[in-house]
Design an enzyme around this catalytic site. Structure first.
Site, short mmCIF file in Angstrom:
data_model
loop_
_atom_site.label_atom_id
_atom_site.label_comp_id
_atom_site.label_asym_id
_atom_site.label_seq_id
_atom_site.Cartn_x
_atom_site.Cartn_y
_atom_site.Cartn_z
N ASP A 89 0.71 -1.19 0.01
CA ASP A 89 -0.02 0.08 0.13
C ASP A 89 0.68 1.23 0.10
O ASP A 89 0.43 2.35 0.29
CB ASP A 89 -1.01 -0.09 1.09
CG ASP A 89 -0.41 -0.41 2.40
OD1 ASP A 89 0.93 -0.37 2.54
OD2 ASP A 89 -0.88 -0.64 3.51
N GLU B 242 8.26 -6.28 13.89
CA GLU B 242 9.21 -7.16 13.26
C GLU B 242 10.04 -5.91 12.47
O GLU B 242 11.46 -6.36 12.29
CB GLU B 242 8.29 -7.99 11.95
CG GLU B 242 8.01 -7.23 10.85
CD GLU B 242 6.92 -6.03 10.82
OE1 GLU B 242 6.19 -6.19 11.96
OE2 GLU B 242 6.61 -5.16 10.01
N ASP B 243 9.81 -4.91 12.14
CA ASP B 243 10.57 -3.85 11.29
C ASP B 243 11.56 -3.18 12.54
O ASP B 243 12.80 -3.18 12.10
CB ASP B 243 9.85 -2.79 10.69
CG ASP B 243 8.53 -2.01 11.71
OD1 ASP B 243 8.30 -2.50 12.74
OD2 ASP B 243 8.23 -1.24 11.30
N MET C 206 0.33 6.47 1.31
CA MET C 206 -0.22 5.13 1.66
C MET C 206 -1.62 4.88 1.32
O MET C 206 -2.47 5.83 1.48
CB MET C 206 -0.07 5.04 3.27
CG MET C 206 -0.31 3.42 3.49
SD MET C 206 -0.64 3.24 5.40
CE MET C 206 -2.40 3.53 5.62
N HIS D 118 -6.76 2.33 4.58
CA HIS D 118 -7.61 1.06 4.74
C HIS D 118 -7.56 0.63 6.11
O HIS D 118 -7.13 1.14 7.14
CB HIS D 118 -6.41 -0.04 4.23
CG HIS D 118 -5.14 -0.22 4.71
ND1 HIS D 118 -5.04 -1.29 5.84
CD2 HIS D 118 -3.85 0.04 4.61
CE1 HIS D 118 -3.82 -1.03 6.43
NE2 HIS D 118 -3.10 -0.40 5.78
#
Ligand code: UDH
Ligand code: NGS
Length: 367
Positions: A220, A283-284, A310, A313
């Site tokens: 996205d 996780e990033d 982005m 959503h």
């Protein structure tokens, strides 16, 4: 009387010459105006990749058997969707080509990115006639400086993927990259695992081609400037540095989410990404910890060049915030050697070589 006739005929000839010169002038003006209209139109339409000199060199489609040795897979090759290779004009044989310049002459800078009008796959196909099976491309007139695999973690985001393909293919072609797009689709309805899908993408892309550089991109996120090169640098790169949703700024200095890139060497130095972050978040940050524990720093484009949008959503199903994420990122330095590309287990269920991308559907297990 005779003198008058001579003067009149001279005047007559002079007038004719002036009229002819005017006509020539108008013709030249109209010609250049039409040309400039053409350029402006193609800019507005984001179709600059049609430029002759940026056209792709036909890849020899390597319909390789991608069986990993551990699992049997279905490989679907949708050849009917591929543009006819024989229709392409190859200007020079590959052995005569020079290396592409460090900065592509095809770049146009800031781009208009909007999501209010839907795009369809046929339109994207027509606008990118130089793509080859699996969403691959090579510049035709020079040898790309780098071979890049673009890896997209994915599940049920078809509309976002269309926008991504619509905007990114022309940009990547103008950047004169030798690239392939890999959509790593998580099968089933278990909790989503972004980093594990990225690890799968790394391994699967390498089975296809000798990629040297890996760009990991959320589906996205769309860059707003084609000078933001989707390539690799002397340090791992964070590309989505000024996102509209954060007011075109970094949310925090260590932020490494969204879109990032790493060379093969940089990726292997940190044992790839963690496999055990199930659900949203952290996780990033773990990847950032891995990089800094190995003495690497983050390179970034300027805030201007790194602008991106982005696609808005709602939160996806089965991707709620992971309650274990804070505990996990506190221990990256101890866990990174046993959890990563070296311990990755997955099962490829289907590989589809489509004309705009390669879709790999995988079973990544569950928490
Ligand atoms: N992704 C999928 N499908 C999913 C979940 C994630 O394709 O079901 C991929 C996709 O590439 C996405 C990326 O993983 O861009 C990152 O996941 P994310 O979209 O959950 O992360 P993001 O930070 O959104 O974009 C967090 C939730 C936002 C809630 C907003 C409420 N208004
Ligand atoms: C941090 C998350 C990151 C995430 C970032 C931006 O808090 O994974 O927010 O999120 N870290 C933790 O939760 C430990 S965003 O606004 O894009 O949804 O990438």
């Amino acid at each position: 009387m005779a003198a008058d006739t001579v003067r009149f005929s001279l005047l007559h000839r002079t007038c004719k010459l002036v009229v002819l010169l005017c006509l020539l002038h108008i013709t030249v003006t109209v010609f250049f105006y039409v040309c400039s209209l053409d350029i402006r139109f193609s800019f507005a339409q984001n179709q600059q990749s049609k430029n002759e000199s940026s056209s792709a060199q036909a890849h020899r489609v390597r319909n390789k058997d991608v069986t990993s040795g551990t699992e049997a897979k279905v490989v679907e090759v949708k050849k009917e969707l591929v543009p006819q290779e024989q229709n392409r004009v190859q200007t020079r044989p590959p052995e005569e080509l020079e290396r592409c310049p460090e900065t592509s002459p095809l770049l146009v800078g800031p781009l208009r990115v909007e999501f209010n009008r839907p795009v369809d796959l046929d339109q994207i196909r027509k606008q990118n006639p130089d793509l080859v099976l699996g969403g691959r491309f090579k510049p035709r007139d020079c040898v790309a400086r780098t071979k890049v695999a673009i890896i997209i973690p994915f599940r049920k985001r078809e509309e976002h993927l269309k926008f991504w393909l619509f905007y990114l293919h022309p940009i990547l072609q103008r950047q004169q990259l030798d690239y392939g797009v890999y959509v790593i689709n998580q099968d089933g309805d278990q909790v989503f695992n972004r980093a594990k899908l990225l690890n799968v993408g790394y391994l699967e892309a390498l089975k296809d081609y000798e990629y040297e550089c890996f760009v990991f991109s959320d589906v996205d996120l769309i860059p707003m400037d084609d000078r933001n090169t989707y390539g690799c640098f002397s340090q791992p790169r964070h590309l989505s540095v000024s996102m509209d949703k954060f007011g075109f700024r970094l949310p925090y200095n260590q932020y490494f989410g969204g879109v990032s890139s790493m060379s093969k060497e940089q990726y292997l130095k940190i044992n790839g990404f963690p496999n055990n972050y199930w659900g949203w978040g952290g996780e990033d940050d773990d990847i950032f910890n891995r990089l800094s524990s190995k003495g690497m720093s983050i390179s970034r484009p300027s805030g201007d060049v790194g602008k991106c949008r982005m696609i808005r959503h709602d939160r996806d199903k089965q991707n709620d915030p992971n309650p274990q994420r804070f505990d996990r990122i506190a221990h990256t330095r101890e866990t990174m050697y046993k959890d990563g590309i070296s311990s990755l287990v997955y099962r490829v269920l289907k590989t589809e070589k489509l004309d705009l991308f390669t879709k790999i559907t995988v079973d990544v297990g569950k928490p």
